[in-house]
Design a protein around this motif. Sequence first.
Motif: not given
Ligand code: NAD
Length: 359
Positions: A11, A15, A35, A41, A57, A72, A75, A81, A97, A123, A169, A185, A290, A356
């Motif tokens: 992902g 993040v 991946c 991406k 993956y 990542a 959610t 996954h 998270k 996380v 979302r 958080h 992190h 996904y």
């Molecule tokens: N800890 C933190 O502060 C924090 C901050 C932001 C996001 N997050 C969490 O991280 C996760 C991702 O958030 P984001 O904002 O980066 O989302 P995002 O939509 O920007 O990214 C998710 C990515 O996952 C990819 N994806 C989906 N299925 C996939 C698969 N089978 N194989 C490979 N890639 C795949 C999508 O193409 C996308 O690029 C969420 O669970 C979010 O809650 C945590």
Amino acid sequence: MSKVLKLGIIGCGRVAFHHAEMLKGIDEIKLVACCDLVEDKAKSLAEKTETKAYTNYHQMLDKEGLDMVTLATPTGAHYTHTKDILNYRPIHVLLEKPMVLRIAHGLELNTLAYKKGVSIFPVYQNRFNTAVQRVKSALVAGELGDVVLGTVRVRWCRPQRYYDLAPWRGTFSMDGGAHVNQGIHYIDILRYLAGEIEEVHSLFAQLGAKLEAEDTGVSIVKFKNGGLGQIEITMAARPDDFEASVSIVGSRGLAVLGGICTNKLETFSPSPADQTRCSEEVPMAYGLSHRRVYEMLAKAIVHGGNAPVEFDDGLNTIRLLHALYRSNEEHRWVRLDEEVESKRLGESNKQLLAQYLIR
Ligand SMILES: NC(=O)c1ccc[n+]([C@@H]2O[C@H](COP(=O)([O-])OP(=O)(O)OC[C@H]3O[C@@H](n4cnc5c(N)ncnc54)[C@H](O)[C@@H]3O)[C@@H](O)[C@H]2O)c1
């Protein structure tokens, strides 16, 4: 196990780039592959980190001999996954998270990981902010006395265009609302500092954007230790993010954590000098911790130390979210020991999830 952990990121969205930054300088972990289902991406993160790009993956797991992956992805796909990874080629998983959206899914994954001889690490990076650690140590040492009141207040701005960024979302099946995505958080920090919660009463609403779940809510909580608390979260503040704070009124003093991710100790009556000493500047709401999570993980896996956050502890925050949702759904007090799940949070949506799944 080699002394340097080989890591892959699954992902490569918003993040994941932050993870890559935070991994810099950690000698015990080497990011080797990235991946994403979307090739551009995956390539973009791989180029930035000088690693290999994959769009599937399974292929990454087949070829890279990884010790661990950071998951990542959206959610609502974490459960599917993680289960697939553990069954396909068991390795440790660092799970962004919210780790899962159903309590039952978390229990199932943890049992599966145990059977396969690997671990899942949630996380909750903000626990490791210097300011949060200072308040935690004050509570453990009795400097703040007993918890009288614990309060979460998040007043942020997430306009419609934020929810329109991706189809997952704000949906019940893939994301949850303000309490689950952003509020988690602060709700986790409240639990971490003030202790486990006995019962909750919530009221949720959509007041700033059209999404399936809530963007606003107020809840009152009763801690097991007798203290009381309040959780007030909205994404409908305009035109900006104004506040994200967790405060603890103790029988011997007050601590207020603020900043954009509980990175600042705004008030600390036992030792006001610590307000500046324990506050950190952070460039964005993801904070800087992190890096601390990865450092602790490396120690835990390579040298046998404590996990940053144990799975069961992380799952208790998901249990609390379900109690809040259920209370809103049924307009009643919900006790945490009822172990009831929300009727909607984490509901199945095969059509959305299908977007996904690896092809
Ligand atoms: N800890 C933190 O502060 C924090 C901050 C932001 C996001 N997050 C969490 O991280 C996760 C991702 O958030 P984001 O904002 O980066 O989302 P995002 O939509 O920007 O990214 C998710 C990515 O996952 C990819 N994806 C989906 N299925 C996939 C698969 N089978 N194989 C490979 N890639 C795949 C999508 O193409 C996308 O690029 C969420 O669970 C979010 O809650 C945590």
